[in-house]
Design an enzyme around this catalytic site. Sequence first.
Site, PDB file in Angstrom:
ATOM      1  N   GLY A 638       0.820  -1.196   0.000  1.00 28.59           N
ATOM      2  CA  GLY A 638       0.000   0.000   0.000  1.00 28.59           C
ATOM      3  C   GLY A 638       0.859   1.253   0.000  1.00 28.59           C
ATOM      4  O   GLY A 638       2.060   1.219   0.302  1.00 28.59           O
ATOM      5  N   CYS A 639       0.243   2.392  -0.336  1.00 25.06           N
ATOM      6  CA  CYS A 639       0.986   3.650  -0.453  1.00 25.06           C
ATOM      7  C   CYS A 639       1.500   4.126   0.905  1.00 25.06           C
ATOM      8  O   CYS A 639       2.690   4.414   1.082  1.00 25.06           O
ATOM      9  CB  CYS A 639       0.115   4.710  -1.112  1.00 25.06           C
ATOM     10  SG  CYS A 639      -1.542   4.877  -0.399  1.00 25.06           S
ATOM     11  N   TYR A 640       0.594   4.220   1.896  1.00 29.92           N
ATOM     12  CA  TYR A 640       1.013   4.598   3.240  1.00 29.92           C
ATOM     13  C   TYR A 640       2.055   3.612   3.778  1.00 29.92           C
ATOM     14  O   TYR A 640       3.033   4.001   4.422  1.00 29.92           O
ATOM     15  CB  TYR A 640      -0.185   4.591   4.192  1.00 29.92           C
ATOM     16  CG  TYR A 640      -1.053   5.822   4.199  1.00 29.92           C
ATOM     17  CD1 TYR A 640      -0.512   7.087   4.410  1.00 29.92           C
ATOM     18  CD2 TYR A 640      -2.434   5.716   4.050  1.00 29.92           C
ATOM     19  CE1 TYR A 640      -1.321   8.221   4.465  1.00 29.92           C
ATOM     20  CE2 TYR A 640      -3.266   6.842   4.092  1.00 29.92           C
ATOM     21  CZ  TYR A 640      -2.698   8.086   4.299  1.00 29.92           C
ATOM     22  OH  TYR A 640      -3.505   9.193   4.361  1.00 29.92           O
ATOM     23  N   ALA A 641       1.825   2.339   3.496  1.00 29.78           N
ATOM     24  CA  ALA A 641       2.722   1.305   4.031  1.00 29.78           C
ATOM     25  C   ALA A 641       4.113   1.409   3.406  1.00 29.78           C
ATOM     26  O   ALA A 641       5.122   1.198   4.089  1.00 29.78           O
ATOM     27  CB  ALA A 641       2.129  -0.079   3.786  1.00 29.78           C
ATOM     28  N   GLY A 643       5.636   4.190   2.189  1.00 27.78           N
ATOM     29  CA  GLY A 643       6.329   5.337   2.776  1.00 27.78           C
ATOM     30  C   GLY A 643       6.723   5.104   4.211  1.00 27.78           C
ATOM     31  O   GLY A 643       7.841   5.436   4.632  1.00 27.78           O
TER      32      GLY A 643
END
Length: 822
Positions: A638-641, A643
Site C-alpha cells: 500500500g501507499c502509506y505502508a 512510505g
Amino acid sequence: MIRICKQLRKFRLAEKSLSRFAIRPFSASIVPRITEKETIVKLLYNIGSRKEVEQYLQHFSSVESHQFAIIKVGGAVLTDDLDTLASSLTFLHRVGLYPIVVHGAGPQLNGLLDKAGIIPEYEEGIRITDGKTLAIARQVFHQENMKLVEALEKLGTKTRPINGGVFGAEYLDKEKYKYVGKVTSINKELIESSIRAEALPILTSLATTEDGQILNVNADVAAGELAKALQPLKIVYLNEKGGLFHGVTGKKIDVINLDEEYEDLMQQSWVKYGTKLKIREINDLLCALPRSSSVSIISAENLHKELFTHSGAGTLIRRGYKVSSYKGEQIKDLDLSKLRVLLEENDPDVLSGNQTVEQVFKSLLDRKNITVYCDASFDILAVISKESDTPLLEKFVASKTAMLNNVPENVWDCIKSDEKKLAWVSPKTSPHRQWFFERADGSYNFVNRTLFWYGLESEESVQKFIERMVNFDRSQHLTSRPQFSNPVKTQVRSYTRAAFSRSYSTEAKRIGIIGARGYTGQELIHLINNHPHLELVHVSSRELAGQTCVHYSKSQVHYSNIGPDDLAKVDPVDCWVMALPNGVCKPFVNSLLKTPNHPAIIDLSADYRFDSTWQYGLPELYNIRKSFKDVKLVSNPGCYATGSQTGLYPLVSRDLIKSQPTIFGVSGYSGAGTTPSRKNDLNELKDNLMGYTLTNHIHEREISFHSKTPVAFIPHVASWFQGISLTLNVPIKGNYSVEDIHNLFKETYENEPLIKVLDTVPEVKDIAGKHHIEIGGFTLSPAKDRVVFLVTIDNLLKGAATQCLQNINLMLGLKETDGILQ
C-alpha cells in the site's frame, strides 16, 4: 451537482468514473480556483503525457489571453453537441485559457426560412440575404448565442454574449448579395474587456456598417478576419465530422503542411466545391498569420486532445516547416546568424559550455562528409556524418516551438528517406530521449548515455557500431555484449537494449490489467506506454468496455469486460495486474492459478499482503530482489505502508527502535479512489483536514506485520489531489545526534535511485508526480530519546503504479527501473 454532459466521447469516460472531475457551478467562496485548475490539469493528463500537457499549457499561456484561440462553431454542433461543446469550453476556462467563440447557425436558419416559405438562395456559395432573411437570421443568431451561453453558465462558466459591435463591415455587393457584409474592421476592445472580466466571449458573425446597418457575414469568414486581427496561436473549426477526410481513401487527414502540399492538394480530383474553398481560405488566412499559428478541424468531443497532445485528433493545417538539406559547398549557404540563435538558446553542448557556437560552425564548414538539415525558420538543426559505413547523427537541436509544431517529425522523415541506416548517441538527460526510443530499432546503455540505431540488420553490424562508439569516447567501458534480435512483428516497437551489469530480453513482454478505470490503473497504463520492453494487450473495465484506451498510444487497445472465466480464453500475457478494490480479485486469481504454467500475477489490493505464499513487493527493503527471478505471485504494498516502512527500515534493521512508533499520515484525495464519498468531495475538504479509521487501519496492520514493529498509524485526507506526507515519531535506543541519524539513512539508501534522503524538510508539492520517496527533516527530542522526521511519497506512483512496474520488471527479467528512470 451538474455532471459533465457527454464529456469527451472519444475518450469514453463514463460519468460515474468522472465524478471526481465533474464540472460544477462554483464561486471563489466554494472551491479555490487553483485547486480546481490542478484537478482539471490532472484530467488532461489522461489524454496525453504530463510533458505534452504542460508544454502546451505553457505555450498557450505565453501570449495575451485573447491570442490563445479562436473557435468557430458550426450551427450543427450547437444542435447536436451542445453539452459536449459546453463541457469542452469549460475545461479550457478552468485551466485559465480564454478561447474566443464565433458561432454560425446555418441549419437553424434554413429550418426557420423553410417554415416561413422562403427558399434560400446562394450565389458562388454565399447566401443571398434579403430583408426577411436578415430579420430571421438576427433572431436565430440571438437564440443560438443565448443557448450556448446558458449551457456554459449552468456549468459555472462565466460568459459574455456579444451579438454585435465586434465586426465593422461594408456591403459585399449590395445589388448581388443584398444584406451581406465584407468585414473591414475589428473592435478588439469588446473581446479584451470580456477576457479581463474572466468571461468567455461568445460572438455571432453579424456585422455593422458605419451608418448602423446590420449585415450578415459567413461565420467562417468572420472567424478568419478576427484571426487576422488578433493573430492567435490556434484557429479551430468545430464540425460534426471531426476533421477533413480524403476523398478517395475515406481516411481522416491528420496533418496538412501547406508550404509543401498546397499546390498538389488543390489539383486533386476530390478537392472541389466547399472543400476547395475551405482549403483556399485557410491557406490565405495562415499566410496572413505568424508561422506559429495553425488551423484545426475537429469535433467538440476531441477538442482537448487536439490542443494538448502532439498526436492530436482532428486535421491540423499549418503553413509547415519546409526542411532543406545542405551538403558540401551548400553548407556555406546556411544563415549562420539564425543558426547561432538556435544553438545559443537550445543546444545542450553550448549551454553547458562543452562547445562554443564557433566550434560548431567550424565543424560544419570544414568537413566534407556531412549533411545538414534545417527548417526554413532555423528552429531545428540535424547534422549527419558519413565518415564510416554507418551514418552517425552527431547533433540534433530543436527549439520548443519546433517540438510543439512537430517539426522534428518532418526532419526525421527527410533523414529516413535519405539514410537507410543510422546511428546516434543521446545523453540520458536529453529532452528528446523518449522521442528517440520511439524511432529506434535498438539501443544500448552506457553510464550517462544511450546509443540508438535503426536499419542495422545483423548482430555483427550492431557490434561494430557499439565498438565504434566506445572508441569514440574511451571514458566509457563496454562490459557486456548486446543481445540483438529482429524487431518483434507487432504494432508495438521492439527494442534491443542492454546495460552494463547484465543483458535483458529484447522481446516485448505482454501485460494485461483487470480493473483499469481507477487512478492507479491509468497511471500504470501511462508507464507501460513509455516502457521500451512492455506492451499492453488487455485492459479490462466493466464500465468502459468497448471504448478505446486513450492513455495508451503504442497500438490501439480497447477496454473489455473480462470475467474470471474469460482469463483462460483470451490471448496469453506474461503478467496480469489486478487493479481492483479490496476483496474483489480472488475469483480472478483462482481462475489464473488453475491454468497450466500460469503467468505472473501482481495484486494491487490488500487481499494478499499477509499471505506468505505471495511475495510482498517492496524491492528496496528486506533483501528480496534476488528472490524475484522465480516469483509469479506478488502483492503490491500500500501507499502509506510503502512510505512508512521506508522511513522505519534503517532504524528497524539496526534494532534502534525502543517502543511503538506513531505515524501521522495525510493523503491527497485521489487516495480515496474514484467512488464518490466525503473523503474525495472537494466541497467537504475545503479548509478541512479529515481523519478516518484512526485505529486498526489496514495499513497500520500492514506496516506492523512486515516491519515486525507494532506501530500506531493515524490517517487523514486533505484537499490536494495526489501525494502523501507522513510524520514519523519514533522512540529510539542509545544516544545519537541528528547527524548520526541522518548519515544512517543516507548510507542505507545511497544506492537506491527511488529513495532520496534530504537535508531539508520534504513537502508534498515537491513529490506529486514523482516516482521516488523523499525522507528528511530529522529532529531529536531534547532528551534524544525519540527522532521525528517526514517521509513524502506520491500515492499513485511509488505508492502504487511505479512500484508495480518495478515488480513487473523484476518478475519478467528486465531492469528494475526500466520505464521509470529514462
